[in-house]
Design a protein around this motif. Sequence first.
Motif, PDB file in Angstrom:
ATOM      1  N   GLY A 142       0.778  -1.232   0.000  1.00 22.12           N
ATOM      2  CA  GLY A 142       0.000   0.000   0.000  1.00 22.12           C
ATOM      3  C   GLY A 142       0.810   1.283   0.000  1.00 22.12           C
ATOM      4  O   GLY A 142       0.245   2.370  -0.033  1.00 22.12           O
ATOM      5  N   ARG A 143       2.138   1.178   0.021  1.00 18.89           N
ATOM      6  CA  ARG A 143       2.990   2.381   0.019  1.00 18.89           C
ATOM      7  C   ARG A 143       3.596   2.595  -1.360  1.00 18.89           C
ATOM      8  O   ARG A 143       4.079   1.651  -1.992  1.00 18.89           O
ATOM      9  CB  ARG A 143       4.118   2.245   1.031  1.00 18.89           C
ATOM     10  CG  ARG A 143       3.663   2.377   2.443  1.00 18.89           C
ATOM     11  CD  ARG A 143       4.839   2.560   3.352  1.00 18.89           C
ATOM     12  NE  ARG A 143       4.394   2.618   4.733  1.00 18.89           N
ATOM     13  CZ  ARG A 143       5.163   2.391   5.752  1.00 18.89           C
ATOM     14  NH1 ARG A 143       6.437   2.095   5.579  1.00 18.89           N
ATOM     15  NH2 ARG A 143       4.683   2.470   6.972  1.00 18.89           N
ATOM     16  N   PRO A 144       3.621   3.858  -1.809  1.00 17.84           N
ATOM     17  CA  PRO A 144       4.245   4.144  -3.098  1.00 17.84           C
ATOM     18  C   PRO A 144       5.766   4.114  -2.971  1.00 17.84           C
ATOM     19  O   PRO A 144       6.326   4.527  -1.955  1.00 17.84           O
ATOM     20  CB  PRO A 144       3.757   5.560  -3.413  1.00 17.84           C
ATOM     21  CG  PRO A 144       3.561   6.180  -2.060  1.00 17.84           C
ATOM     22  CD  PRO A 144       3.084   5.052  -1.177  1.00 17.84           C
ATOM     23  N   ILE A 145       6.418   3.607  -4.009  1.00 17.03           N
ATOM     24  CA  ILE A 145       7.879   3.589  -4.061  1.00 17.03           C
ATOM     25  C   ILE A 145       8.281   4.123  -5.425  1.00 17.03           C
ATOM     26  O   ILE A 145       8.005   3.489  -6.448  1.00 17.03           O
ATOM     27  CB  ILE A 145       8.433   2.171  -3.873  1.00 17.03           C
ATOM     28  CG1 ILE A 145       7.976   1.600  -2.533  1.00 17.03           C
ATOM     29  CG2 ILE A 145       9.954   2.169  -3.996  1.00 17.03           C
ATOM     30  CD1 ILE A 145       8.255   0.128  -2.370  1.00 17.03           C
ATOM     31  N   ALA A 146       8.907   5.295  -5.448  1.00 21.03           N
ATOM     32  CA  ALA A 146       9.402   5.883  -6.689  1.00 21.03           C
ATOM     33  C   ALA A 146      10.916   5.716  -6.685  1.00 21.03           C
ATOM     34  O   ALA A 146      11.605   6.255  -5.814  1.00 21.03           O
ATOM     35  CB  ALA A 146       9.027   7.356  -6.788  1.00 21.03           C
ATOM     36  N   GLU A 147      11.431   4.940  -7.636  1.00 20.39           N
ATOM     37  CA  GLU A 147      12.869   4.692  -7.698  1.00 20.39           C
ATOM     38  C   GLU A 147      13.438   5.271  -8.978  1.00 20.39           C
ATOM     39  O   GLU A 147      12.967   4.985 -10.077  1.00 20.39           O
ATOM     40  CB  GLU A 147      13.177   3.202  -7.617  1.00 20.39           C
ATOM     41  CG  GLU A 147      14.671   2.946  -7.602  1.00 20.39           C
ATOM     42  CD  GLU A 147      15.043   1.505  -7.303  1.00 20.39           C
ATOM     43  OE1 GLU A 147      16.255   1.228  -7.286  1.00 20.39           O
ATOM     44  OE2 GLU A 147      14.152   0.676  -7.077  1.00 20.39           O
ATOM     45  N   LEU A 148      14.473   6.080  -8.812  1.00 16.89           N
ATOM     46  CA  LEU A 148      15.187   6.663  -9.939  1.00 16.89           C
ATOM     47  C   LEU A 148      16.221   5.649 -10.425  1.00 16.89           C
ATOM     48  O   LEU A 148      16.749   4.869  -9.629  1.00 16.89           O
ATOM     49  CB  LEU A 148      15.871   7.956  -9.486  1.00 16.89           C
ATOM     50  CG  LEU A 148      16.396   8.902 -10.556  1.00 16.89           C
ATOM     51  CD1 LEU A 148      15.302   9.331 -11.528  1.00 16.89           C
ATOM     52  CD2 LEU A 148      17.016  10.134  -9.907  1.00 16.89           C
ATOM     53  N   ASP A 149      16.515   5.649 -11.715  1.00 17.68           N
ATOM     54  CA  ASP A 149      17.486   4.706 -12.279  1.00 17.68           C
ATOM     55  C   ASP A 149      18.830   4.748 -11.559  1.00 17.68           C
ATOM     56  O   ASP A 149      19.591   3.787 -11.614  1.00 17.68           O
ATOM     57  CB  ASP A 149      17.707   4.979 -13.767  1.00 17.68           C
ATOM     58  CG  ASP A 149      16.513   4.594 -14.616  1.00 17.68           C
ATOM     59  OD1 ASP A 149      15.658   3.819 -14.156  1.00 17.68           O
ATOM     60  OD2 ASP A 149      16.439   5.068 -15.766  1.00 17.68           O
ATOM     61  N   THR A 150      19.128   5.833 -10.879  1.00 18.33           N
ATOM     62  CA  THR A 150      20.403   5.988 -10.177  1.00 18.33           C
ATOM     63  C   THR A 150      20.424   5.256  -8.840  1.00 18.33           C
ATOM     64  O   THR A 150      21.463   5.211  -8.184  1.00 18.33           O
ATOM     65  CB  THR A 150      20.715   7.468  -9.922  1.00 18.33           C
ATOM     66  OG1 THR A 150      19.686   8.007  -9.088  1.00 18.33           O
ATOM     67  CG2 THR A 150      20.815   8.253 -11.216  1.00 18.33           C
ATOM     68  N   GLY A 151      19.274   4.722  -8.401  1.00 21.28           N
ATOM     69  CA  GLY A 151      19.210   4.018  -7.130  1.00 21.28           C
ATOM     70  C   GLY A 151      18.612   4.824  -5.998  1.00 21.28           C
ATOM     71  O   GLY A 151      18.492   4.325  -4.886  1.00 21.28           O
ATOM     72  N   VAL A 152      18.229   6.061  -6.262  1.00 17.15           N
ATOM     73  CA  VAL A 152      17.574   6.875  -5.231  1.00 17.15           C
ATOM     74  C   VAL A 152      16.109   6.456  -5.161  1.00 17.15           C
ATOM     75  O   VAL A 152      15.452   6.299  -6.187  1.00 17.15           O
ATOM     76  CB  VAL A 152      17.682   8.377  -5.548  1.00 17.15           C
ATOM     77  CG1 VAL A 152      16.930   9.201  -4.520  1.00 17.15           C
ATOM     78  CG2 VAL A 152      19.134   8.806  -5.612  1.00 17.15           C
ATOM     79  N   ILE A 153      15.622   6.271  -3.952  1.00 14.59           N
ATOM     80  CA  ILE A 153      14.251   5.835  -3.731  1.00 14.59           C
ATOM     81  C   ILE A 153      13.529   6.885  -2.903  1.00 14.59           C
ATOM     82  O   ILE A 153      14.029   7.335  -1.879  1.00 14.59           O
ATOM     83  CB  ILE A 153      14.221   4.482  -2.989  1.00 14.59           C
ATOM     84  CG1 ILE A 153      14.912   3.415  -3.823  1.00 14.59           C
ATOM     85  CG2 ILE A 153      12.791   4.092  -2.628  1.00 14.59           C
ATOM     86  CD1 ILE A 153      15.177   2.129  -3.073  1.00 14.59           C
ATOM     87  N   VAL A 154      12.334   7.271  -3.358  1.00 17.32           N
ATOM     88  CA  VAL A 154      11.469   8.170  -2.595  1.00 17.32           C
ATOM     89  C   VAL A 154      10.223   7.356  -2.244  1.00 17.32           C
ATOM     90  O   VAL A 154       9.564   6.807  -3.130  1.00 17.32           O
ATOM     91  CB  VAL A 154      11.089   9.430  -3.396  1.00 17.32           C
ATOM     92  CG1 VAL A 154      10.145  10.308  -2.582  1.00 17.32           C
ATOM     93  CG2 VAL A 154      12.331  10.207  -3.797  1.00 17.32           C
ATOM     94  N   THR A 155       9.939   7.266  -0.959  1.00 18.71           N
ATOM     95  CA  THR A 155       8.794   6.514  -0.486  1.00 18.71           C
ATOM     96  C   THR A 155       8.178   7.266   0.686  1.00 18.71           C
ATOM     97  O   THR A 155       8.521   8.419   0.923  1.00 18.71           O
ATOM     98  CB  THR A 155       9.204   5.061  -0.111  1.00 18.71           C
ATOM     99  OG1 THR A 155       8.034   4.292   0.168  1.00 18.71           O
ATOM    100  CG2 THR A 155      10.163   5.022   1.043  1.00 18.71           C
ATOM    101  N   THR A 156       7.286   6.623   1.406  1.00 19.22           N
ATOM    102  CA  THR A 156       6.688   7.259   2.578  1.00 19.22           C
ATOM    103  C   THR A 156       6.991   6.436   3.818  1.00 19.22           C
ATOM    104  O   THR A 156       7.157   5.214   3.746  1.00 19.22           O
ATOM    105  CB  THR A 156       5.166   7.402   2.424  1.00 19.22           C
ATOM    106  OG1 THR A 156       4.599   6.124   2.183  1.00 19.22           O
ATOM    107  CG2 THR A 156       4.801   8.354   1.295  1.00 19.22           C
ATOM    108  N   ASP A 157       7.057   7.122   4.954  1.00 18.22           N
ATOM    109  CA  ASP A 157       7.228   6.414   6.215  1.00 18.22           C
ATOM    110  C   ASP A 157       5.853   6.048   6.766  1.00 18.22           C
ATOM    111  O   ASP A 157       4.826   6.274   6.118  1.00 18.22           O
ATOM    112  CB  ASP A 157       8.060   7.241   7.204  1.00 18.22           C
ATOM    113  CG  ASP A 157       7.421   8.557   7.594  1.00 18.22           C
ATOM    114  OD1 ASP A 157       6.205   8.754   7.363  1.00 18.22           O
ATOM    115  OD2 ASP A 157       8.144   9.409   8.156  1.00 18.22           O
ATOM    116  N   ALA A 158       5.820   5.499   7.952  1.00 20.54           N
ATOM    117  CA  ALA A 158       4.564   5.038   8.548  1.00 20.54           C
ATOM    118  C   ALA A 158       3.548   6.162   8.737  1.00 20.54           C
ATOM    119  O   ALA A 158       2.347   5.931   8.713  1.00 20.54           O
ATOM    120  CB  ALA A 158       4.838   4.357   9.878  1.00 20.54           C
ATOM    121  N   SER A 159       4.037   7.402   8.893  1.00 24.82           N
ATOM    122  CA  SER A 159       3.129   8.535   9.078  1.00 24.82           C
ATOM    123  C   SER A 159       2.670   9.144   7.754  1.00 24.82           C
ATOM    124  O   SER A 159       1.852  10.052   7.743  1.00 24.82           O
ATOM    125  CB  SER A 159       3.795   9.612   9.933  1.00 24.82           C
ATOM    126  OG  SER A 159       4.841  10.239   9.201  1.00 24.82           O
TER     127      SER A 159
END
Length: 80
Positions: free
Chosen positions: A49-66
């Motif tokens: 249920g959490r979004p995970i946006a990963e850049l080809d460079t290996g950087v990941i933007v996601t959300t924490d529990a809050s």
Amino acid sequence: MQLGTRWNAGAQPPAAVPRTLWDTIAQVETLSLNAGDPPPRWTLTWLEGRPIAELDTGVIVTTDASGAAVVQHDPEDDFA
């Protein structure tokens, strides 16, 4: 895991990307884009249920529990 979508860094994220990630994605792009280089691509997926946006460079933007956006680095990539 549910597959989401892909888009080029520097472009507006697609509507499928939660707005809570947009500002953090933009900040990552500011640090990641090099003039003259082709832009890396983002991949949006969903895990538990959490979004995970990963850049080809290996950087990941996601959300924490809050629900706040957080930046991580894929430990399997050489990105430092």
